[in-house]
Design an enzyme around this catalytic site. Sequence first.
Site, mmCIF file in Angstrom:
data_model
loop_
_atom_site.group_PDB
_atom_site.id
_atom_site.type_symbol
_atom_site.label_atom_id
_atom_site.label_comp_id
_atom_site.label_asym_id
_atom_site.label_seq_id
_atom_site.Cartn_x
_atom_site.Cartn_y
_atom_site.Cartn_z
ATOM 1 N N GLY A 203 -21.469 -4.974 5.574
ATOM 2 C CA GLY A 203 -20.510 -5.883 7.015
ATOM 3 C C GLY A 203 -19.453 -5.069 7.350
ATOM 4 O O GLY A 203 -19.191 -4.024 7.733
ATOM 5 N N ASP B 78 -11.561 -6.337 -1.800
ATOM 6 C CA ASP B 78 -12.141 -6.543 -2.985
ATOM 7 C C ASP B 78 -12.413 -5.335 -3.933
ATOM 8 O O ASP B 78 -13.493 -5.446 -4.688
ATOM 9 C CB ASP B 78 -13.488 -7.292 -2.910
ATOM 10 C CG ASP B 78 -14.596 -6.677 -2.118
ATOM 11 O OD1 ASP B 78 -14.155 -5.686 -1.530
ATOM 12 O OD2 ASP B 78 -15.793 -7.345 -1.763
ATOM 13 N N THR C 73 -14.192 -3.095 4.375
ATOM 14 C CA THR C 73 -14.952 -4.721 4.955
ATOM 15 C C THR C 73 -13.433 -5.718 4.444
ATOM 16 O O THR C 73 -11.907 -5.036 4.428
ATOM 17 C CB THR C 73 -15.155 -4.519 3.041
ATOM 18 O OG1 THR C 73 -15.567 -6.714 2.871
ATOM 19 C CG2 THR C 73 -14.099 -3.662 2.889
ATOM 20 N N ILE C 74 -13.163 -6.844 5.115
ATOM 21 C CA ILE C 74 -12.198 -7.241 5.031
ATOM 22 C C ILE C 74 -12.112 -7.802 3.883
ATOM 23 O O ILE C 74 -10.669 -8.857 4.125
ATOM 24 C CB ILE C 74 -13.215 -8.375 6.415
ATOM 25 C CG1 ILE C 74 -13.728 -9.450 5.879
ATOM 26 C CG2 ILE C 74 -13.006 -8.326 7.693
ATOM 27 C CD1 ILE C 74 -14.008 -11.082 6.741
ATOM 28 N N ASP C 75 -12.822 -8.167 3.363
ATOM 29 C CA ASP C 75 -12.943 -8.818 1.937
ATOM 30 C C ASP C 75 -11.447 -8.086 0.881
ATOM 31 O O ASP C 75 -10.895 -8.799 0.281
ATOM 32 C CB ASP C 75 -13.793 -8.905 1.072
ATOM 33 C CG ASP C 75 -14.933 -9.564 1.281
ATOM 34 O OD1 ASP C 75 -14.873 -10.187 2.932
ATOM 35 O OD2 ASP C 75 -15.747 -8.765 1.314
ATOM 36 N N ASP D 267 -18.288 -1.556 -1.958
ATOM 37 C CA ASP D 267 -18.280 -1.100 -2.591
ATOM 38 C C ASP D 267 -19.830 -0.943 -2.380
ATOM 39 O O ASP D 267 -20.567 0.335 -3.315
ATOM 40 C CB ASP D 267 -18.006 -1.564 -4.033
ATOM 41 C CG ASP D 267 -19.296 -3.462 -3.564
ATOM 42 O OD1 ASP D 267 -19.147 -3.504 -2.106
ATOM 43 O OD2 ASP D 267 -19.067 -4.267 -4.596
ATOM 44 N N VAL E 69 -14.476 12.393 13.028
ATOM 45 C CA VAL E 69 -14.663 12.162 14.409
ATOM 46 C C VAL E 69 -13.705 13.629 14.890
ATOM 47 O O VAL E 69 -13.887 14.713 15.479
ATOM 48 C CB VAL E 69 -15.816 11.841 15.917
ATOM 49 C CG1 VAL E 69 -15.928 12.880 17.428
ATOM 50 C CG2 VAL E 69 -16.568 10.907 15.275
ATOM 51 N N GLU F 173 -14.307 -18.806 0.015
ATOM 52 C CA GLU F 173 -15.628 -18.817 0.049
ATOM 53 C C GLU F 173 -16.619 -18.907 -1.025
ATOM 54 O O GLU F 173 -17.240 -19.234 -1.624
ATOM 55 C CB GLU F 173 -16.216 -18.237 1.031
ATOM 56 C CG GLU F 173 -16.845 -15.886 0.712
ATOM 57 C CD GLU F 173 -18.224 -15.721 2.117
ATOM 58 O OE1 GLU F 173 -18.359 -16.186 2.316
ATOM 59 O OE2 GLU F 173 -17.558 -14.098 2.152
ATOM 60 N N ALA G 172 -10.997 8.766 14.270
ATOM 61 C CA ALA G 172 -10.298 10.127 13.154
ATOM 62 C C ALA G 172 -11.496 11.243 13.285
ATOM 63 O O ALA G 172 -11.290 11.654 13.017
ATOM 64 C CB ALA G 172 -10.117 9.298 12.279
ATOM 65 N N ARG H 101 -27.990 -3.402 6.465
ATOM 66 C CA ARG H 101 -28.576 -3.303 5.195
ATOM 67 C C ARG H 101 -29.178 -3.239 5.369
ATOM 68 O O ARG H 101 -30.281 -2.876 5.680
ATOM 69 C CB ARG H 101 -27.480 -4.879 4.631
ATOM 70 C CG ARG H 101 -26.122 -5.234 5.138
ATOM 71 C CD ARG H 101 -25.948 -6.571 3.847
ATOM 72 N NE ARG H 101 -24.529 -6.500 4.071
ATOM 73 C CZ ARG H 101 -23.887 -7.827 4.295
ATOM 74 N NH1 ARG H 101 -24.396 -8.245 5.542
ATOM 75 N NH2 ARG H 101 -22.470 -7.546 4.594
ATOM 76 N N HIS I 94 1.811 -32.657 7.878
ATOM 77 C CA HIS I 94 0.424 -32.450 8.074
ATOM 78 C C HIS I 94 0.412 -31.804 6.718
ATOM 79 O O HIS I 94 1.022 -31.016 5.968
ATOM 80 C CB HIS I 94 0.359 -30.729 8.852
ATOM 81 C CG HIS I 94 0.692 -30.209 8.602
ATOM 82 N ND1 HIS I 94 0.326 -28.988 7.550
ATOM 83 C CD2 HIS I 94 1.960 -29.924 8.763
ATOM 84 C CE1 HIS I 94 1.582 -28.036 8.182
ATOM 85 N NE2 HIS I 94 3.053 -28.897 8.397
ATOM 86 N N ARG J 140 -16.163 -13.089 0.051
ATOM 87 C CA ARG J 140 -17.096 -12.791 -0.616
ATOM 88 C C ARG J 140 -16.218 -13.402 -1.969
ATOM 89 O O ARG J 140 -16.138 -14.754 -2.313
ATOM 90 C CB ARG J 140 -17.411 -11.641 -1.311
ATOM 91 C CG ARG J 140 -18.175 -11.273 -0.392
ATOM 92 C CD ARG J 140 -18.991 -10.054 -0.665
ATOM 93 N NE ARG J 140 -19.810 -8.895 -0.218
ATOM 94 C CZ ARG J 140 -20.594 -9.246 0.273
ATOM 95 N NH1 ARG J 140 -21.643 -9.684 -0.162
ATOM 96 N NH2 ARG J 140 -21.099 -8.460 1.724
ATOM 97 N N ARG K 131 -3.240 -35.305 9.528
ATOM 98 C CA ARG K 131 -4.521 -35.696 9.437
ATOM 99 C C ARG K 131 -4.212 -34.055 7.966
ATOM 100 O O ARG K 131 -3.267 -33.297 8.119
ATOM 101 C CB ARG K 131 -5.562 -34.840 10.013
ATOM 102 C CG ARG K 131 -5.902 -36.252 10.400
ATOM 103 C CD ARG K 131 -7.229 -34.996 11.444
ATOM 104 N NE ARG K 131 -7.715 -36.761 12.304
ATOM 105 C CZ ARG K 131 -8.504 -36.086 13.672
ATOM 106 N NH1 ARG K 131 -9.119 -34.847 13.806
ATOM 107 N NH2 ARG K 131 -9.398 -37.165 13.817
ATOM 108 N N LYS L 208 6.032 -34.764 4.776
ATOM 109 C CA LYS L 208 5.382 -33.686 5.449
ATOM 110 C C LYS L 208 4.139 -34.579 6.983
ATOM 111 O O LYS L 208 3.864 -35.114 6.303
ATOM 112 C CB LYS L 208 4.656 -33.244 4.320
ATOM 113 C CG LYS L 208 5.477 -32.648 3.612
ATOM 114 C CD LYS L 208 4.818 -31.241 3.605
ATOM 115 C CE LYS L 208 5.383 -29.975 2.488
ATOM 116 N NZ LYS L 208 4.637 -28.928 2.700
#
Length: 319
Positions: free
Chosen positions: A11, A129, A125-127, A103, A24, A222, A22, A72, A215, A171, A162, A213
């Site tokens: 991803g 992890d 990776t944004i995760d 990984d 290059v 996820e 960097a 992938r 809200h 992940r 609400r 409160k």
Amino acid sequence: MKTIAVLTSGGDAPGMNAAIRAVVRAGLDKGLKVMGIHRGYSGLINGEIFEMDRHSVSDIIHRGGTILKTARCPEFKKLEVRQKAAQILKVYGIDGLVVIGGDGSFTGAKLLSELGVKTIGIPGTIDNDLAYTEYTLGFDTALNTVLDAINKLRDTSTSHERISIVEVMGRNCGDIALFSGLAGGAESVIVPEKDYSLDEVCKTILDGKQKGKLHNLIIVAEGVGGANELALKIEDITGIETRATILGHIQRGGSPSAFDRILASRMGARAVELLMEEKTGRVIGIKGGDIIDLDTNEALAIPRKFDEKLYEIAKSLSY
Ligand code: ADP
Ligand code: F6P
């Protein structure tokens, strides 16, 4: 070391372009020939390889995504496919390869290094992890994107009194949820690393309402998922109107934060240094502010530790 190449795999993550730049520029600075490979391992086995110069990476430090494209490539798990990749790299005279990814991409790089190609991994990776490094490229930017969304949801949530449930990526890792929940002042954070009780979540909401409160914000990782179903259940138990928002791929885009750009630049420069030292099968990380490198297998074997302390702080500040 005369010629190196760089690819992005898995991803995409904000900061990948800054890392490519960097690699290059640091490579050229050291007198190396630098090649780019399009579409990760898929492009590698298809020979999508081209020479890069300083100008190829102009005007990209601030851009999200990856100019090299990413893909992938499940067939890379086959030895004969990796042998073909090693052969192609040899034909192009490429001695060292920098792989920017997670990984899975690192496992591919390590296996490729066993066929004689020198490989160095940069965590993109944004995760967040990967246990061996405190931060992966893209995590900080994704976090800020989530925060921006939370701030906006808070406006509408407060106006309608609400409950707002926000499902974030990651992940099986709860870091995006935990960090954004803390920074966004969420009432509850639900992550795969911790069991949660629906009754407790609802009690927090009802107690909060009693205290005035306006809200209620619940962040769900996820890895737990089911934001829509959770909204129905919570609305049913509390009697308060509830809406779910699944942020999705918006979290992967956008201009990288200063933190991600700086981290990417440091890691890219270090990757080139390691290749110049003829190091191979290693991955780069950051620990206590220092750039580190480890053997890939050792790095990937480190069990991920959930930040219990941060989780407790988030909980104790939430009501
Ligand atoms: P990430 O790198 O973000 O973890 P993936 O798990 O999708 O993303 O892996 C990216 C790519 O890395 C895969 O499409 C595949 O080409 C390669 N890869 C993943 N696992 C392996 C493996 N066990 N052996 C060889 N290559 C792998
Ligand atoms: O690994 C990054 C990530 O965005 C995860 O947070 C998410 O689970 C996954 O990739 C989504 O993958 P895809 O882009 O294939 O839908």
